[in-house]
Design a protein around this motif. Structure first.
Motif, PDB file in Angstrom:
ATOM      1  N   LEU A   7      -2.846  -1.335   6.957  1.00  0.00           N
ATOM      2  CA  LEU A   7      -1.794  -0.320   7.085  1.00  0.00           C
ATOM      3  C   LEU A   7      -1.634   0.376   5.748  1.00  0.00           C
ATOM      4  O   LEU A   7      -1.629  -0.278   4.703  1.00  0.00           O
ATOM      5  CB  LEU A   7      -0.453  -0.976   7.471  1.00  0.00           C
ATOM      6  CG  LEU A   7       0.777  -0.065   7.528  1.00  0.00           C
ATOM      7  CD1 LEU A   7       0.692   0.891   8.726  1.00  0.00           C
ATOM      8  CD2 LEU A   7       2.067  -0.874   7.619  1.00  0.00           C
ATOM      9  N   ARG A   9       1.247   2.787   4.229  1.00  0.00           N
ATOM     10  CA  ARG A   9       2.614   3.198   4.569  1.00  0.00           C
ATOM     11  C   ARG A   9       3.270   3.881   3.382  1.00  0.00           C
ATOM     12  O   ARG A   9       3.153   3.417   2.249  1.00  0.00           O
ATOM     13  CB  ARG A   9       3.433   1.971   4.982  1.00  0.00           C
ATOM     14  CG  ARG A   9       4.878   2.277   5.378  1.00  0.00           C
ATOM     15  CD  ARG A   9       5.538   1.010   5.909  1.00  0.00           C
ATOM     16  NE  ARG A   9       6.965   1.134   6.086  1.00  0.00           N
ATOM     17  CZ  ARG A   9       7.569   1.514   7.206  1.00  0.00           C
ATOM     18  NH1 ARG A   9       6.862   1.825   8.270  1.00  0.00           N
ATOM     19  NH2 ARG A   9       8.882   1.571   7.284  1.00  0.00           N
ATOM     20  N   VAL A  19       8.980  -4.364   6.694  1.00  0.00           N
ATOM     21  CA  VAL A  19       7.637  -4.514   6.116  1.00  0.00           C
ATOM     22  C   VAL A  19       7.356  -5.979   5.844  1.00  0.00           C
ATOM     23  O   VAL A  19       6.298  -6.505   6.179  1.00  0.00           O
ATOM     24  CB  VAL A  19       7.488  -3.688   4.819  1.00  0.00           C
ATOM     25  CG1 VAL A  19       6.196  -4.038   4.098  1.00  0.00           C
ATOM     26  CG2 VAL A  19       7.517  -2.202   5.134  1.00  0.00           C
ATOM     27  N   TRP A  23       5.882  -6.117  10.126  1.00  0.00           N
ATOM     28  CA  TRP A  23       4.567  -5.501   9.905  1.00  0.00           C
ATOM     29  C   TRP A  23       3.581  -6.529   9.350  1.00  0.00           C
ATOM     30  O   TRP A  23       2.447  -6.625   9.819  1.00  0.00           O
ATOM     31  CB  TRP A  23       4.660  -4.332   8.925  1.00  0.00           C
ATOM     32  CG  TRP A  23       5.350  -3.099   9.438  1.00  0.00           C
ATOM     33  CD1 TRP A  23       6.680  -2.807   9.310  1.00  0.00           C
ATOM     34  CD2 TRP A  23       4.773  -1.996  10.146  1.00  0.00           C
ATOM     35  NE1 TRP A  23       6.949  -1.589   9.883  1.00  0.00           N
ATOM     36  CE2 TRP A  23       5.798  -1.071  10.400  1.00  0.00           C
ATOM     37  CE3 TRP A  23       3.485  -1.708  10.568  1.00  0.00           C
ATOM     38  CZ2 TRP A  23       5.581   0.136  11.069  1.00  0.00           C
ATOM     39  CZ3 TRP A  23       3.273  -0.504  11.228  1.00  0.00           C
ATOM     40  CH2 TRP A  23       4.307   0.394  11.478  1.00  0.00           C
ATOM     41  N   ILE A 148       7.406  -1.142  13.684  1.00  0.00           N
ATOM     42  CA  ILE A 148       6.138  -1.247  14.404  1.00  0.00           C
ATOM     43  C   ILE A 148       6.287  -1.027  15.908  1.00  0.00           C
ATOM     44  O   ILE A 148       5.365  -0.567  16.572  1.00  0.00           O
ATOM     45  CB  ILE A 148       5.442  -2.591  14.087  1.00  0.00           C
ATOM     46  CG1 ILE A 148       3.943  -2.486  14.348  1.00  0.00           C
ATOM     47  CG2 ILE A 148       6.087  -3.743  14.831  1.00  0.00           C
ATOM     48  CD1 ILE A 148       3.136  -3.626  13.739  1.00  0.00           C
TER      49      ILE A 148
END
Length: 162
Positions: A7, A9, A19, A23, A148
């Protein structure tokens, strides 16, 4: 080969509840790499970020130049990572230097003077727009999702409304 980027971000809050927990767990990562020239120089913020990581996940805070340097380093082959940035300008810089990934998730970009709110969590200025346009021209998906489980929203479609 190289780093297994799960990912990319942009979120100026960097490591926070979503996070750090959702995630990271869902993407089965081993490391969070915060790529930010400004945060690298802020020792307090670096320490807090390292403490915010979930158990078993290592956090590195590195400048843009270091990210470019380690991208093809064999030491990081198959290391599963999330790359966190505070802005699209630094994302564009690593892409221009040859770092490859298919998409960028935009979580939050806070309002400061000179920026325009385009959603309830994202504010942009001319330099941000230029970076996003560059990334789109490279074929990189630019998607807005705070968490997510949210549906992906295309950043460029949102920008067309403003």
């Amino acid at each position: 080969m190289g780093i297994d980027i799960r990912l990319v971000r942009i979120d100026d809050r960097l490591i926070h509840g979503q996070v750090a927990t959702v995630w990271a767990k869902r993407l089965d990562i081993q490391r969070i790499i915060v790529v930010s020239d400004a945060v690298t120089k802020d020792n307090l913020r670096k320490t807090l970020l390292q403490q915010a990581a979930p158990p078993g996940i290592k956090v590195n805070v590195i400048p843009v130049a270091k990210m470019i340097e380690i991208y093809s380093n064999q030491l990081f082959n198959n290391v599963r990572v999330i790359l966190l940035f505070t802005n699209p300008i630094e994302v564009a810089a690593v892409v221009k230097a040859g770092v490859v990934f298919p998409s960028v998730n935009i979580g939050a970009m806070g309002y400061t003077t000179g920026k325009k709110m385009i959603s309830n969590t994202i504010a942009v200025d001319a330099a941000d727009l230029e970076a996003f346009n560059y990334l789109e021209k490279q074929g990189i998906e630019l998607e807005i999702r705070k968490v997510i489980t949210d549906s992906k929203q295309n950043l460029m479609s949102v920008l067309k409304k403003y």
